[in-house]
Design a protein around this motif. Sequence first.
Motif, short mmCIF file in Angstrom:
data_model
loop_
_atom_site.label_atom_id
_atom_site.label_comp_id
_atom_site.label_asym_id
_atom_site.label_seq_id
_atom_site.Cartn_x
_atom_site.Cartn_y
_atom_site.Cartn_z
N ALA A 1 0.91 -1.23 0.01
CA ALA A 1 0.01 0.02 -0.28
C ALA A 1 0.79 1.32 0.11
O ALA A 1 0.72 2.42 -0.81
N ASP A 2 1.93 1.40 0.82
CA ASP A 2 3.06 2.37 0.68
C ASP A 2 3.32 2.45 -0.61
O ASP A 2 3.80 3.65 -0.93
N ILE A 3 3.83 1.53 -1.50
CA ILE A 3 4.37 1.54 -2.79
C ILE A 3 3.16 2.10 -3.57
O ILE A 3 3.49 2.95 -4.47
N VAL A 4 2.12 1.44 -3.40
CA VAL A 4 0.87 2.28 -4.43
C VAL A 4 0.59 3.64 -4.39
O VAL A 4 0.51 4.29 -5.36
N GLN A 5 1.02 4.13 -3.01
CA GLN A 5 0.54 5.47 -2.78
C GLN A 5 1.62 6.26 -3.04
O GLN A 5 1.69 7.51 -3.54
N LYS B 1 -12.46 -11.68 -9.51
CA LYS B 1 -13.29 -11.96 -11.06
C LYS B 1 -14.02 -10.49 -10.81
O LYS B 1 -14.81 -10.23 -9.85
N GLY B 2 -13.97 -9.81 -12.21
CA GLY B 2 -14.56 -8.70 -12.37
C GLY B 2 -14.01 -7.62 -11.69
O GLY B 2 -14.61 -6.42 -11.61
N LYS B 3 -12.93 -7.65 -11.13
CA LYS B 3 -12.14 -6.46 -10.27
C LYS B 3 -11.01 -6.23 -11.13
O LYS B 3 -10.37 -6.87 -11.89
N PRO B 4 -10.46 -4.83 -10.89
CA PRO B 4 -9.38 -4.49 -11.94
C PRO B 4 -7.96 -5.20 -11.06
O PRO B 4 -7.21 -4.31 -10.40
N ARG C 1 -8.64 -10.47 -2.42
CA ARG C 1 -9.68 -9.43 -1.99
C ARG C 1 -8.76 -8.30 -1.24
O ARG C 1 -8.97 -7.06 -1.56
N LEU C 2 -8.01 -8.52 -0.21
CA LEU C 2 -7.31 -7.54 0.45
C LEU C 2 -6.18 -6.51 -0.27
O LEU C 2 -6.30 -5.45 -0.49
N ALA C 3 -5.79 -7.36 -1.33
CA ALA C 3 -4.83 -6.83 -2.25
C ALA C 3 -5.49 -5.71 -3.25
O ALA C 3 -4.90 -4.64 -3.27
N VAL C 4 -6.88 -6.09 -3.55
CA VAL C 4 -7.61 -5.18 -4.43
C VAL C 4 -7.94 -3.91 -3.62
O VAL C 4 -7.82 -2.79 -4.05
N GLU C 5 -8.07 -4.00 -2.40
CA GLU C 5 -8.32 -3.00 -1.45
C GLU C 5 -7.41 -1.99 -1.24
O GLU C 5 -7.58 -0.76 -0.99
N CYS C 6 -6.20 -2.55 -1.52
CA CYS C 6 -5.10 -1.65 -1.27
C CYS C 6 -4.61 -0.88 -2.35
O CYS C 6 -3.56 0.05 -2.37
N GLY C 7 -5.36 -1.14 -3.37
CA GLY C 7 -5.20 -0.47 -4.66
C GLY C 7 -4.09 -1.10 -5.68
O GLY C 7 -3.78 -0.57 -6.79
#
Length: 280
Positions: A73-77, A144-147, A103-109
Amino acid sequence: MTQALARFQAFKALHEGAGCFVMPNAWDAGSARLLASMGFQALATTSAGYAFCAGKRDSFAGLSRAEILANAADIVQAAELPVSADLEDGFGATPEECGETMRLAVECGLVGGSLEDATGNADAPIRAFADAVERVEAAAEAVKGKPFLLTARSENYLWGRHDLDDTIRRLQAFSEAGADVLYAPGLPDLDAIRTVCREVDRPVNVVMGLKEPSFSVQQLAEAGVRRVSVGGSFARAAFGGLKQAAQEVLGQGTFSYAQKAMTGAELFELMSDGRPDERT
């Protein structure tokens, strides 16, 4: 369009384009900013690089899911680029736990992540075929169906199982199970890489910088590779530079290492986020 969706679409387009692209592995927010500033189009995380910086060993027991995702998440930000994460074995004994990790990874961006079939058990280092496939199925269903692009890894060659037929069999099954990208780290030569690329129907990731032999981006592209990562090798290169600098100071009492270092001004600008210089 949300930021995550825009990054996902850019990431997906990279996998659908011609040739191959390099996705270097950042280990923290600072390294992510530096790499993003240099013109790369996407970044990956590295559990090994993060572990080194946290003073830990890179192992299934050494890093928790919470730590890995917080670092990601830090790297994404920090970087305005698509980021795909090294999610090790999915941080769970069951397929359902692997799905929860995704699922948690998707929530991190994150717009991508990898799942490997290694167990962390030296006596039985690779999961049974059916178990490995079931875990990929659960991970694919979770996103599935998520980015999010799911990368499935066959770890045979990292654990002394030099069986190209089984590696290809696993990658083909992972593709059928829903993986978007396929990855077999440690393949021994260009012929093996070329064979894998020919025998699967998904983009193939190859890692460079871990050990010899080393191939150029052009050679890998000609072999059919779509994506190149570097694992923890950039982090090791940074630690290598630190060790050399320290050895010079201890052994020679000189400081010429500073001539090759990034300047303070460069780093202040890189980390500033557009804010004025507040040094006193």
